[in-house]
Scaffold this active site. Structure first.
Site, PDB file in Angstrom:
ATOM      1  N   GLU A  60      -9.670 -12.633  16.725  1.00  0.00           N
ATOM      2  CA  GLU A  60     -10.054 -13.087  15.586  1.00  0.00           C
ATOM      3  C   GLU A  60     -11.160 -14.073  15.542  1.00  0.00           C
ATOM      4  O   GLU A  60     -11.362 -14.765  16.655  1.00  0.00           O
ATOM      5  CB  GLU A  60      -8.914 -13.715  14.808  1.00  0.00           C
ATOM      6  CG  GLU A  60      -7.952 -13.053  13.937  1.00  0.00           C
ATOM      7  CD  GLU A  60      -7.044 -12.123  14.851  1.00  0.00           C
ATOM      8  OE1 GLU A  60      -6.517 -12.592  15.955  1.00  0.00           O
ATOM      9  OE2 GLU A  60      -6.724 -10.925  14.270  1.00  0.00           O
ATOM     10  N   TYR A  72     -19.573 -10.956  20.596  1.00  0.00           N
ATOM     11  CA  TYR A  72     -18.769 -10.112  20.890  1.00  0.00           C
ATOM     12  C   TYR A  72     -19.000  -8.604  20.485  1.00  0.00           C
ATOM     13  O   TYR A  72     -18.609  -7.808  21.192  1.00  0.00           O
ATOM     14  CB  TYR A  72     -17.465 -10.407  19.725  1.00  0.00           C
ATOM     15  CG  TYR A  72     -16.700 -11.755  20.107  1.00  0.00           C
ATOM     16  CD1 TYR A  72     -16.449 -12.068  21.146  1.00  0.00           C
ATOM     17  CD2 TYR A  72     -16.430 -12.546  18.756  1.00  0.00           C
ATOM     18  CE1 TYR A  72     -15.770 -13.303  21.525  1.00  0.00           C
ATOM     19  CE2 TYR A  72     -15.804 -13.785  19.216  1.00  0.00           C
ATOM     20  CZ  TYR A  72     -15.597 -14.072  20.457  1.00  0.00           C
ATOM     21  OH  TYR A  72     -14.866 -15.282  20.651  1.00  0.00           O
TER      22      TYR A  72
END
Ligand code: COA
Length: 102
Positions: A60, A72
Site C-alpha cells: 500500500e 514501485y
C-alpha cells in the site's frame, strides 16, 4: 560513516509456496540520503527474496506519494486498487499495488 543507518525496508510473507505471497511493509530512506539509489537497492533486495519463491508481492502507498509510486512502478508494480481513508490518523487514501510472480 560505515555504521550509519540511512534506510530500512521490510518484507513479510503472508503465504508460502506454491502460491507464495508477500507484502512490502515499509521502505524509508533518510531525507539527507534520498535520490541516491538507496531506495531502489533496498526494494531490489526485498524483491530478490520474494523471487526466490516466486511470490506475488503487494503493498500500500499513499496516493500522493509520487516518489514511492515511481520507485514501485519501475520495479514492476501496477496499481490494482484504491483504499479510501486507509491511513490513520491522516485518513489519506492508499493505492494497493501488485507485482506478479517472477
Ligand atoms: C520512496 C523512497 C524510499 C525512495 O528512496 P530513494 O533512495 O530516494 O529512491 P532512489 O534514489 O533509489 O530512486 C528510485 C526511484 O524512485 C523514484 N523517485 C525517487 N525520488 C523521487 C522524487 N523526488 N520524485 C519522483 N520520483 C522519485 C524514481 O522513480 C527513482 O528512479 P530513478 O532514479 O531511476 O528516476 C524515499 O523517498 C523515502 O524514504 N520516502 C519517505 C518514506 C516513504 O514514503 N516510503 C514509502 C512508503 S510506501
Amino acid at each position: 560513516m560505515d555504521d550509519e543507518l540511512v534506510g530500512y525496508a521490510g518484507l513479510g510473507f503472508t503465504a508460502g509456496p506454491p502460491q507464495a505471497e508477500a507484502e512490502v511493509h515499509t521502505i524509508g530512506v533518510d531525507p539527507a540520503y534520498q535520490g541516491k539509489g538507496i531506495g531502489k537497492a533496498l526494494l531490489a533486495a526485498l524483491l530478490d527474496t520474494a523471487d526466490e519463491v516466486h511470490a506475488t508481492v503487494f503493498l500500500e502507498v499513499r496516493t500522493d506519494n509520487e516518489p514511492a509510486i515511481g520507485l514501485y512502478e519501475k520495479a514492476g508494480f501496477a496499481t490494482v486498487g484504491l483504499r479510501k481513508r486507509y491511513y490513520r490518523p491522516s485518513m489519506a487514501d492508499a493505492y494497493t499495488m501488485k507485482r506478479d510472480p517472477r
